[in-house]
Design a protein around this motif. Structure first.
Motif, PDB file in Angstrom:
ATOM      1  N   GLY A 316       0.820  -1.215   0.000  1.00 42.65           N
ATOM      2  CA  GLY A 316       0.000   0.000   0.000  1.00 42.65           C
ATOM      3  C   GLY A 316       0.846   1.254   0.000  1.00 42.65           C
ATOM      4  N   ALA A 317       1.906   1.254   0.802  1.00 40.87           N
ATOM      5  CA  ALA A 317       2.798   2.419   0.852  1.00 40.87           C
ATOM      6  C   ALA A 317       3.509   2.634  -0.481  1.00 40.87           C
ATOM      7  CB  ALA A 317       3.819   2.243   1.974  1.00 40.87           C
ATOM      8  N   ILE A 318       3.957   1.534  -1.096  1.00 41.17           N
ATOM      9  CA  ILE A 318       4.682   1.659  -2.360  1.00 41.17           C
ATOM     10  C   ILE A 318       3.749   2.126  -3.472  1.00 41.17           C
ATOM     11  CG2 ILE A 318       6.010   0.427  -4.118  1.00 41.17           C
ATOM     12  CD1 ILE A 318       6.974  -1.460  -1.904  1.00 41.17           C
ATOM     13  N   ILE A 319       2.558   1.541  -3.545  1.00 39.10           N
ATOM     14  CA  ILE A 319       1.609   1.930  -4.587  1.00 39.10           C
ATOM     15  C   ILE A 319       1.236   3.400  -4.452  1.00 39.10           C
ATOM     16  CG2 ILE A 319      -0.746   1.586  -5.436  1.00 39.10           C
ATOM     17  CD1 ILE A 319      -0.393  -1.394  -4.738  1.00 39.10           C
ATOM     18  N   PHE A 320       1.014   3.855  -3.196  1.00 40.46           N
ATOM     19  CA  PHE A 320       0.691   5.266  -3.014  1.00 40.46           C
ATOM     20  C   PHE A 320       1.835   6.160  -3.473  1.00 40.46           C
ATOM     21  CE2 PHE A 320       1.197   9.098  -0.466  1.00 40.46           C
ATOM     22  CZ  PHE A 320       0.049   9.787  -0.850  1.00 40.46           C
ATOM     23  N   SER A 321       3.074   5.771  -3.165  1.00 40.21           N
ATOM     24  CA  SER A 321       4.214   6.598  -3.564  1.00 40.21           C
ATOM     25  C   SER A 321       4.333   6.668  -5.082  1.00 40.21           C
ATOM     26  CB  SER A 321       5.513   6.042  -2.966  1.00 40.21           C
ATOM     27  OG  SER A 321       5.870   4.807  -3.571  1.00 40.21           O
ATOM     28  N   CYS A 322       3.942   5.590  -5.768  1.00 44.19           N
ATOM     29  CA  CYS A 322       3.983   5.595  -7.237  1.00 44.19           C
ATOM     30  C   CYS A 322       2.921   6.518  -7.816  1.00 44.19           C
ATOM     31  CB  CYS A 322       3.775   4.178  -7.774  1.00 44.19           C
ATOM     32  SG  CYS A 322       5.116   3.030  -7.420  1.00 44.19           S
ATOM     33  N   GLN A 323       1.765   6.599  -7.163  1.00 41.57           N
ATOM     34  CA  GLN A 323       0.653   7.364  -7.695  1.00 41.57           C
ATOM     35  C   GLN A 323       0.658   8.824  -7.275  1.00 41.57           C
ATOM     36  OE1 GLN A 323      -1.483   6.036  -9.907  1.00 41.57           O
ATOM     37  NE2 GLN A 323      -0.318   4.134  -9.764  1.00 41.57           N
ATOM     38  N   SER A 324       1.384   9.151  -6.192  1.00 38.67           N
ATOM     39  CA  SER A 324       1.270  10.488  -5.628  1.00 38.67           C
ATOM     40  C   SER A 324       1.968  11.562  -6.451  1.00 38.67           C
ATOM     41  CB  SER A 324       1.822  10.498  -4.199  1.00 38.67           C
ATOM     42  OG  SER A 324       3.176  10.093  -4.188  1.00 38.67           O
ATOM     43  N   GLY A 325       3.059  11.201  -7.157  1.00 45.31           N
ATOM     44  CA  GLY A 325       3.766  12.181  -7.977  1.00 45.31           C
ATOM     45  C   GLY A 325       4.403  13.261  -7.129  1.00 45.31           C
ATOM     46  N   VAL A 326       4.342  14.529  -7.610  1.00 39.23           N
ATOM     47  CA  VAL A 326       4.920  15.644  -6.882  1.00 39.23           C
ATOM     48  C   VAL A 326       4.128  15.853  -5.598  1.00 39.23           C
ATOM     49  CG1 VAL A 326       5.466  18.098  -6.927  1.00 39.23           C
ATOM     50  CG2 VAL A 326       5.685  16.732  -9.012  1.00 39.23           C
ATOM     51  N   PRO A 327       4.797  15.903  -4.427  1.00 34.81           N
ATOM     52  CA  PRO A 327       4.062  16.029  -3.173  1.00 34.81           C
ATOM     53  C   PRO A 327       3.288  17.336  -3.082  1.00 34.81           C
ATOM     54  CG  PRO A 327       6.433  16.331  -2.830  1.00 34.81           C
ATOM     55  CD  PRO A 327       6.255  15.833  -4.225  1.00 34.81           C
ATOM     56  N   SER A 328       2.023  17.253  -2.684  1.00 32.17           N
ATOM     57  CA  SER A 328       1.186  18.437  -2.529  1.00 32.17           C
ATOM     58  C   SER A 328       0.078  18.112  -1.538  1.00 32.17           C
ATOM     59  CB  SER A 328       0.575  18.861  -3.862  1.00 32.17           C
ATOM     60  OG  SER A 328      -0.332  17.892  -4.335  1.00 32.17           O
ATOM     61  N   THR A 329      -0.486  19.151  -0.930  1.00 31.04           N
ATOM     62  CA  THR A 329      -1.580  18.953   0.005  1.00 31.04           C
ATOM     63  C   THR A 329      -2.790  18.351  -0.696  1.00 31.04           C
ATOM     64  OG1 THR A 329      -0.808  20.835   1.314  1.00 31.04           O
ATOM     65  CG2 THR A 329      -3.065  20.092   1.692  1.00 31.04           C
ATOM     66  N   GLU A 330      -3.040  18.788  -1.931  1.00 33.76           N
ATOM     67  CA  GLU A 330      -4.187  18.267  -2.689  1.00 33.76           C
ATOM     68  C   GLU A 330      -4.028  16.781  -2.970  1.00 33.76           C
ATOM     69  OE1 GLU A 330      -2.422  20.926  -3.475  1.00 33.76           O
ATOM     70  OE2 GLU A 330      -3.857  22.530  -3.002  1.00 33.76           O
ATOM     71  N   GLY A 331      -2.835  16.393  -3.423  1.00 32.00           N
ATOM     72  CA  GLY A 331      -2.597  14.989  -3.713  1.00 32.00           C
ATOM     73  C   GLY A 331      -2.676  14.130  -2.459  1.00 32.00           C
ATOM     74  N   ALA A 332      -2.135  14.660  -1.347  1.00 34.01           N
ATOM     75  CA  ALA A 332      -2.180  13.910  -0.095  1.00 34.01           C
ATOM     76  C   ALA A 332      -3.615  13.761   0.397  1.00 34.01           C
ATOM     77  CB  ALA A 332      -1.327  14.610   0.964  1.00 34.01           C
ATOM     78  N   THR A 333      -4.411  14.810   0.227  1.00 35.20           N
ATOM     79  CA  THR A 333      -5.821  14.737   0.633  1.00 35.20           C
ATOM     80  C   THR A 333      -6.561  13.672  -0.168  1.00 35.20           C
ATOM     81  OG1 THR A 333      -5.835  17.087   1.233  1.00 35.20           O
ATOM     82  CG2 THR A 333      -7.965  16.035   0.839  1.00 35.20           C
ATOM     83  N   SER A 334      -6.311  13.631  -1.472  1.00 32.34           N
ATOM     84  CA  SER A 334      -6.941  12.606  -2.313  1.00 32.34           C
ATOM     85  C   SER A 334      -6.540  11.210  -1.857  1.00 32.34           C
ATOM     86  CB  SER A 334      -6.557  12.821  -3.780  1.00 32.34           C
ATOM     87  OG  SER A 334      -7.017  14.067  -4.243  1.00 32.34           O
ATOM     88  N   GLY A 335      -5.250  11.044  -1.530  1.00 25.78           N
ATOM     89  CA  GLY A 335      -4.786   9.749  -1.039  1.00 25.78           C
ATOM     90  C   GLY A 335      -5.423   9.362   0.275  1.00 25.78           C
ATOM     91  N   LEU A 336      -5.597  10.345   1.167  1.00 29.60           N
ATOM     92  CA  LEU A 336      -6.230  10.071   2.454  1.00 29.60           C
ATOM     93  C   LEU A 336      -7.682   9.656   2.272  1.00 29.60           C
ATOM     94  CD1 LEU A 336      -6.154  10.124   5.556  1.00 29.60           C
ATOM     95  CD2 LEU A 336      -6.735  12.563   5.444  1.00 29.60           C
ATOM     96  N   LEU A 337      -8.405  10.372   1.415  1.00 28.49           N
ATOM     97  CA  LEU A 337      -9.808  10.033   1.165  1.00 28.49           C
ATOM     98  C   LEU A 337      -9.933   8.625   0.587  1.00 28.49           C
ATOM     99  CD1 LEU A 337     -11.091  13.394  -0.373  1.00 28.49           C
ATOM    100  CD2 LEU A 337     -11.509  12.527   1.926  1.00 28.49           C
ATOM    101  N   MET A 338      -9.060   8.300  -0.365  1.00 28.08           N
ATOM    102  CA  MET A 338      -9.107   6.968  -0.965  1.00 28.08           C
ATOM    103  C   MET A 338      -8.819   5.887   0.072  1.00 28.08           C
ATOM    104  SD  MET A 338      -9.633   5.225  -3.693  1.00 28.08           S
ATOM    105  CE  MET A 338      -9.554   6.465  -5.001  1.00 28.08           C
ATOM    106  N   ALA A 339      -7.811   6.115   0.913  1.00 26.93           N
ATOM    107  CA  ALA A 339      -7.456   5.120   1.930  1.00 26.93           C
ATOM    108  C   ALA A 339      -8.615   4.890   2.896  1.00 26.93           C
ATOM    109  CB  ALA A 339      -6.212   5.579   2.691  1.00 26.93           C
ATOM    110  N   MET A 340      -9.275   5.964   3.328  1.00 28.34           N
ATOM    111  CA  MET A 340     -10.378   5.818   4.285  1.00 28.34           C
ATOM    112  C   MET A 340     -11.590   5.123   3.661  1.00 28.34           C
ATOM    113  SD  MET A 340     -10.354   9.199   6.749  1.00 28.34           S
ATOM    114  CE  MET A 340     -10.522  10.419   5.429  1.00 28.34           C
ATOM    115  N   LEU A 341     -11.895   5.457   2.416  1.00 22.39           N
ATOM    116  CA  LEU A 341     -13.069   4.858   1.784  1.00 22.39           C
ATOM    117  C   LEU A 341     -12.852   3.382   1.468  1.00 22.39           C
ATOM    118  CD1 LEU A 341     -14.153   7.791  -0.552  1.00 22.39           C
ATOM    119  CD2 LEU A 341     -15.300   6.998   1.519  1.00 22.39           C
TER     120      LEU A 341
END
Length: 442
Positions: A316-341
């Motif tokens: 899960g950590a590796i897949i997220f790092s592959c999908q996140s791209g350039v670090p940003s608050t928006e991208g991190a928020t999207s990742g958090l929402l996906m993880a919770m859902l």
């Protein structure tokens, strides 16, 4: 090869492939070039030294935590012969101590130094481990108090030290993005969990006593103490001093309440990490019940199942790092929402599924969400919380989490119906937390 052995091999293979692909992809980013030369060779050298200094110490402390975790219940229940109710009370004591300490240890770290409080963690953990070798009821409770305080320190001051040091060294995204460090922390924790679990079980089998993994944990903590003393510089929150201590708790609370984004992150961490802690207590009886319903009474390979969960967490950590791209608050928020859902859906499926294998895969899905959650939550908190109050805020965010877990355990009942109700409640809370984060952070 049976189902669980095949699953573990498959997950290990998947992790190896993902890790290899990720490292290949990140090579250009790790070595920024300018006209055929390294753009910032000195910065890269500092970044690598910083990661090495931090991750070695972090590996030793999380290794100490994972060495003892799987054996606490069995030691109290079978080595010491404590009744089930007393074991539950000992666990609750640890969570209560963790909740109370959350109100002040972060401010102490900001004022007295984050590295100093890392040393306090090491001392408390060593004492807690040593008390596991005593049959004294008083020392058992005192050990749980020390262990609870140590847990708060482990999940607040080490991260606070790392972020402040990253800022003090002037490292930026072109050299070492913070989310890369968080991803590496999750990978380290997952790998160490697998190795520590295997090593702890092997040690128990070799010596025939479940108390000795705690000696290994204490030894690992001693090594961490030496490393931190030798290689970590001290850092503080802004305005450290006696007069600041008197208002530290108020400052931390005001910081959280004044920023809706920090409050939303706190709600998310309470719901997700609360679900994670409760999942730890319920996954084994859930799988055991599914096996009994199928007509089999064979013992489950809990060590192999746990290792599979840790592999899923790593994936899960590796897949997220592959999908996140350039670090940003928006991208991190999207990742958090996906993880919770996805985590909510996994827990909901766990209620609906009768098959042992299908239930196992639902739990694997939940653990992969845990792997994605920790780096994204770490990055969001690093962006939203200032260095001057970081220790205070981080520890205060653990206060409602511990209260939630203690409350949930106080309502614990035997049977599948109660466990299913817990899973459904947690799934609903994760949906609510995702809606709060969507409205506040997105």
């Amino acid at each position: 090869m049976d189902f669980y052995s095949a699953s573990l091999v498959a997950f290990c293979t998947l992790d190896a492939i993902l890790f290899h692909q990720t490292r290949r992809r990140e090579c250009p980013r790790e070595l920024p070039m300018e006209e055929g030369k390294l753009a910032n060779p000195e910065g890269l050298k500092i970044a690598r030294a910083f990661q090495r200094r931090f991750l070695v110490g972090y590996t030793l402390v999380v290794g100490a935590d994972w060495l003892q975790g799987p054996h606490i219940y069995a030691t109290y229940k079978y080595e010491k012969g404590f009744p089930e109710e007393l074991v539950a009370l000992l666990y609750a004591t640890g969570f209560i101590a963790s909740a109370i300490s959350a109100a002040f240890v972060g401010q102490l770290a900001d004022d007295r130094g984050r590295r100093a409080l890392c040393h306090v963690y090491c001392l408390l953990n060593i004492c807690s481990c040593m008390m596991m070798h005593s049959k004294s009821l008083f020392l058992s409770f005192l050990g749980r108090v020390f262990g609870g305080i140590a847990t708060t320190l482990l999940f607040s001051v080490f991260e606070a030290w790392m972020i402040a040091e990253h800022h003090d060294l002037g490292l930026d995204n072109s050299v070492l993005p913070l989310n890369t460090v968080f991803e590496n922390m999750t990978l380290v924790s997952s790998t160490v969990a697998i190795v520590s679990g295997i090593a702890g079980d092997a040690f128990v089998q070799a010596v025939g006593n479940r108390e000795w993994p705690f000696a290994l944990s204490a030894l690992s903590t001693v090594a961490a103490t030496i490393w931190i003393k030798a290689y970590w510089a001290e850092n503080y929150g802004a305005g450290a001093g006696i007069e600041q201590q008197q208002t530290g708790l108020g400052r931390g609370v005001r910081t959280i309440l004044a920023d809706k984004r920090i409050l939303a992150v706190g709600i998310a961490s309470c719901c997700f990490e609360g679900a994670m802690y409760l999942f730890v207590f319920f996954w084994s009886p859930a799988l055991k019940s599914a096996r009994l319903r199928s007509g089999s009474e064979a013992e489950l390979p809990f060590g192999m199942i746990f290792a599979s969960f840790m592999c899923a967490m790593m994936a899960g950590a590796i897949i997220f790092s592959c999908q996140s791209g350039v670090p940003s608050t928006e991208g991190a928020t999207s990742g958090l929402l996906m993880a919770m859902l996805v985590a909510s859906a996994s827990l909901s499926c766990a209620v609906l599924l009768d098959s042992e294998r299908a239930l196992f895969l639902a739990f694997v899905s939940f653990e992969s969400c845990v792997g994605a959650y920790f780096p994204v939550m770490g990055f969001l908190k690093s962006e939203l919380v200032g260095d001057d109050v970081r220790g205070s805020v981080y520890s205060l965010l653990r206060l409602p989490l511990n209260v939630f877990v203690v409350g949930a355990h106080s309502l614990a009942r035997e049977g599948d119906d109660h466990r299913n109700n817990v899973f459904l409640t947690l799934a609903g809370l994760l949906v609510v937390a995702s809606l709060v984060c969507k409205a506040t952070l997105a």
